[in-house]
Design a protein around this motif. Structure first.
Motif, PDB file in Angstrom:
ATOM      1  N   ALA A  39      68.959  54.942 -16.641  1.00  0.00           N
ATOM      2  CA  ALA A  39      68.419  53.592 -16.506  1.00  0.00           C
ATOM      3  C   ALA A  39      66.950  53.509 -16.921  1.00  0.00           C
ATOM      4  O   ALA A  39      66.498  52.467 -17.378  1.00  0.00           O
ATOM      5  CB  ALA A  39      68.578  53.099 -15.070  1.00  0.00           C
ATOM      6  N   ALA A  40      66.197  54.598 -16.787  1.00  0.00           N
ATOM      7  CA  ALA A  40      64.770  54.569 -17.088  1.00  0.00           C
ATOM      8  C   ALA A  40      64.468  54.622 -18.578  1.00  0.00           C
ATOM      9  O   ALA A  40      63.607  53.896 -19.069  1.00  0.00           O
ATOM     10  CB  ALA A  40      64.055  55.719 -16.376  1.00  0.00           C
ATOM     11  N   ASN A  41      65.184  55.485 -19.314  1.00  0.00           N
ATOM     12  CA  ASN A  41      64.827  55.666 -20.727  1.00  0.00           C
ATOM     13  C   ASN A  41      65.965  55.356 -21.693  1.00  0.00           C
ATOM     14  O   ASN A  41      65.805  55.495 -22.901  1.00  0.00           O
ATOM     15  CB  ASN A  41      64.292  57.079 -20.967  1.00  0.00           C
ATOM     16  N   GLY A  42      67.119  54.963 -21.185  1.00  0.00           N
ATOM     17  CA  GLY A  42      68.237  54.605 -22.053  1.00  0.00           C
ATOM     18  C   GLY A  42      68.943  55.777 -22.703  1.00  0.00           C
ATOM     19  O   GLY A  42      69.831  55.582 -23.525  1.00  0.00           O
ATOM     20  N   ALA A  43      68.557  57.016 -22.345  1.00  0.00           N
ATOM     21  CA  ALA A  43      69.217  58.192 -22.910  1.00  0.00           C
ATOM     22  C   ALA A  43      70.702  58.151 -22.553  1.00  0.00           C
ATOM     23  O   ALA A  43      71.082  57.818 -21.435  1.00  0.00           O
ATOM     24  CB  ALA A  43      68.577  59.471 -22.388  1.00  0.00           C
ATOM     25  N   ASP A  44      71.533  58.484 -23.528  1.00  0.00           N
ATOM     26  CA  ASP A  44      72.982  58.417 -23.385  1.00  0.00           C
ATOM     27  C   ASP A  44      73.542  59.821 -23.588  1.00  0.00           C
ATOM     28  O   ASP A  44      73.276  60.447 -24.607  1.00  0.00           O
ATOM     29  CB  ASP A  44      73.536  57.455 -24.441  1.00  0.00           C
ATOM     30  N   ALA A  45      74.297  60.325 -22.601  1.00  0.00           N
ATOM     31  CA  ALA A  45      74.828  61.687 -22.667  1.00  0.00           C
ATOM     32  C   ALA A  45      76.332  61.680 -22.430  1.00  0.00           C
ATOM     33  O   ALA A  45      76.806  61.059 -21.471  1.00  0.00           O
ATOM     34  CB  ALA A  45      74.152  62.565 -21.624  1.00  0.00           C
ATOM     35  N   PRO A  46      77.083  62.368 -23.294  1.00  0.00           N
ATOM     36  CA  PRO A  46      78.535  62.443 -23.085  1.00  0.00           C
ATOM     37  C   PRO A  46      78.884  63.392 -21.934  1.00  0.00           C
ATOM     38  O   PRO A  46      78.196  64.386 -21.686  1.00  0.00           O
ATOM     39  CB  PRO A  46      79.051  62.999 -24.410  1.00  0.00           C
ATOM     40  N   ILE A  47      79.970  63.069 -21.261  1.00  0.00           N
ATOM     41  CA  ILE A  47      80.522  63.945 -20.225  1.00  0.00           C
ATOM     42  C   ILE A  47      81.245  65.089 -20.912  1.00  0.00           C
ATOM     43  O   ILE A  47      82.004  64.869 -21.857  1.00  0.00           O
ATOM     44  CB  ILE A  47      81.503  63.170 -19.330  1.00  0.00           C
TER      45      ILE A  47
END
Length: 104
Positions: A39-47
């Protein structure tokens, strides 16, 4: 269909304060896939390595943070109150979290 499917607002309690992210989960049998958005930096990581057993699950993810990339192992259980509670373990330690339905 698994009760874990959908989006979840995660609040992780760390010694640096609460950190928030959204889990987008898809369950197919015993496999958990999807991604997490910070939520803070918008970084998106796959599970990765996502596993479901009943109302419990675990997965790994590597996400970009202010101090660089960090790999986390999360384990949680969806309770009768429709709240997920669990732990996130990373090189900085082991931290508790809870998650409710929705997105940040």
């Amino acid at each position: 269909m698994s009760k874990l499917n959908g989006s979840w607002k995660i609040t992780l309690h760390t010694y640096m304060g609460d950190m928030r992210s959204t889990l987008y989960a898809t369950v197919d049998g015993a496999a958990l896939t999807g991604h997490v958005v910070d939520a803070a930096n918008g970084a998106d990581a796959p599970i990765v390595n996502g596993v479901v057993e009943g109302n419990s699950y675990s997965y790994d993810l590597t996400i970009k943070t202010a101090v660089g990339e960090m790999t986390n192992h999360l384990e949680g259980t969806l309770g009768e109150d429709d709240v997920i509670r669990g732990t996130s373990t990373n090189p900085m330690g082991k931290f508790e979290f809870e998650a409710v339905r929705g997105e940040f």
